[in-house]
Scaffold this active site. Sequence first.
Site, PDB file in Angstrom:
ATOM      1  CB  SER A  10      -0.824  -0.025   1.261  1.00 27.36           C
ATOM      2  OG  SER A  10      -1.581   1.356   1.393  1.00 27.36           O
ATOM      3  CG  HIS A  35      -3.747  -1.594  -1.718  1.00 19.72           C
ATOM      4  ND1 HIS A  35      -4.934  -1.966  -2.169  1.00 19.72           N
ATOM      5  CD2 HIS A  35      -4.288  -0.847  -0.679  1.00 19.72           C
ATOM      6  CE1 HIS A  35      -5.932  -1.757  -1.651  1.00 19.72           C
ATOM      7  NE2 HIS A  35      -5.605  -1.029  -0.577  1.00 19.72           N
ATOM      8  CG  ASP A  37      -4.793   2.318   0.786  1.00 19.19           C
ATOM      9  OD1 ASP A  37      -5.836   1.818   0.771  1.00 19.19           O
ATOM     10  OD2 ASP A  37      -3.688   2.095   1.071  1.00 19.19           O
ATOM     11  CG  MET A  39      -7.999   7.393   2.659  1.00 16.79           C
ATOM     12  SD  MET A  39      -6.898   7.395   4.175  1.00 16.79           S
ATOM     13  CE  MET A  39      -6.131   5.811   3.902  1.00 16.79           C
ATOM     14  CG  HIS A  69      -9.131   0.822  -0.692  1.00 18.74           C
ATOM     15  ND1 HIS A  69      -8.526   0.439   0.740  1.00 18.74           N
ATOM     16  CD2 HIS A  69     -10.361   0.734  -0.332  1.00 18.74           C
ATOM     17  CE1 HIS A  69      -9.559   0.280   1.518  1.00 18.74           C
ATOM     18  NE2 HIS A  69     -10.655   0.519   0.967  1.00 18.74           N
ATOM     19  CG  MET A  71     -10.981   3.908   1.867  1.00 17.89           C
ATOM     20  SD  MET A  71      -9.497   3.775   2.817  1.00 17.89           S
ATOM     21  CE  MET A  71      -8.393   3.556   1.305  1.00 17.89           C
ATOM     22  CG  MET A 140     -11.708  -2.441   4.842  1.00 18.69           C
ATOM     23  SD  MET A 140      -9.935  -1.940   4.020  1.00 18.69           S
ATOM     24  CE  MET A 140      -9.251  -1.167   5.329  1.00 18.69           C
ATOM     25  CG  PHE A 146      -5.385   6.698  10.268  1.00 24.73           C
ATOM     26  CD1 PHE A 146      -4.850   8.111   9.928  1.00 24.73           C
ATOM     27  CD2 PHE A 146      -6.856   6.716  10.710  1.00 24.73           C
ATOM     28  CE1 PHE A 146      -5.788   9.142  10.184  1.00 24.73           C
ATOM     29  CE2 PHE A 146      -7.465   7.903  10.971  1.00 24.73           C
ATOM     30  CZ  PHE A 146      -7.169   9.174  10.543  1.00 24.73           C
ATOM     31  CG  ASP A 178      -6.166  -2.841   2.870  1.00 30.77           C
ATOM     32  OD1 ASP A 178      -5.162  -2.524   3.507  1.00 30.77           O
ATOM     33  OD2 ASP A 178      -6.647  -2.013   2.268  1.00 30.77           O
ATOM     34  N   GLY A 179      -5.150  -4.321   5.901  1.00 36.29           N
ATOM     35  CA  GLY A 179      -5.001  -3.699   7.514  1.00 36.29           C
ATOM     36  C   GLY A 179      -4.416  -4.629   8.302  1.00 36.29           C
ATOM     37  N   GLY A 180      -3.207  -4.166   8.785  1.00 36.11           N
ATOM     38  CA  GLY A 180      -2.549  -4.868   9.855  1.00 36.11           C
ATOM     39  C   GLY A 180      -1.972  -6.207   9.536  1.00 36.11           C
ATOM     40  N   GLY A 200       0.861  -2.449   4.134  1.00 37.58           N
ATOM     41  CA  GLY A 200       1.427  -1.070   4.010  1.00 37.58           C
ATOM     42  C   GLY A 200       2.885  -1.036   4.955  1.00 37.58           C
TER      43      GLY A 200
END
Length: 225
Positions: A10, A35, A37, A39, A69, A71, A140, A146, A178-180, A200
């Site tokens: 990301s 990826h 992002d 926002m 992606h 958002m 997600m 973030f 996606d995420g963590g 990311g």
Amino acid sequence: MKQSNIIAPSILSADFARLGPDVTEVLDAGADWVHFDVMDNHYVPNLTVGPLVCSALRKHGITAPIDVHLMVTPVDAIAQDFAKAGASSILFHPEASHHVDRTLQLIRDQGCQSGLVFNPTTSLDYLKYALDKVDIVLLMTVNPGFGGQKFIETALPKIEEARALIDQSGREIRLSVDGGVKRENIQAVARAGADTFVMGSGIFEVGPGKYKDRIDEYRELLAKA
Ligand code: DX5
Ligand code: ZN
């Protein structure tokens, strides 16, 4: 059926002051997709980049798939702008569009792959009625907005649920998470049914020059999952 593994760094955790070279380096280090992002400080409480930066990456020579992606709300106009800017796939949150079916169709009409993104507590119901128009499902595993947040464990059974829906459909739909996503959970995410891994901080935190070691490590963990 699960498709081959894709690693999608990301850009949120990349060096925005030298985005082109940083993205080139992470791709040369073995990443598959970029990826991207987006926002809008409205759908999520943060603001990033738009189609201009996507086309700047293309002009810089990035040929790898760019996985956008969104958002943002509204979705339709900016989705079309991203298609023109060189996006390969365009994913949006269904609750951000008034007419999900129309938005999916519109993305495909632009020649891009289409995708739906589900927040940690958003039900997969939307997917059941859109399986014929979706190329990528993105789950997600943090609240969007973030990078660098902690993986939400309760998402694991949801990955299994999405995998089952996709398999029952018999369609070639990617299941992305996606995420963590980090070394401590990537195998569990894969075993639950994901084939596409957005990361990311899990990649960029090591800094330039070290991306290959980190990506190789993820590939090894995935091979053993
Ligand atoms: C969050 C973004 C993610 C994020 C992932 O809203 O959609 O793509 O950058 O970053 P990490 O891997 O650090 O959680
Ligand atoms: Zn993302």
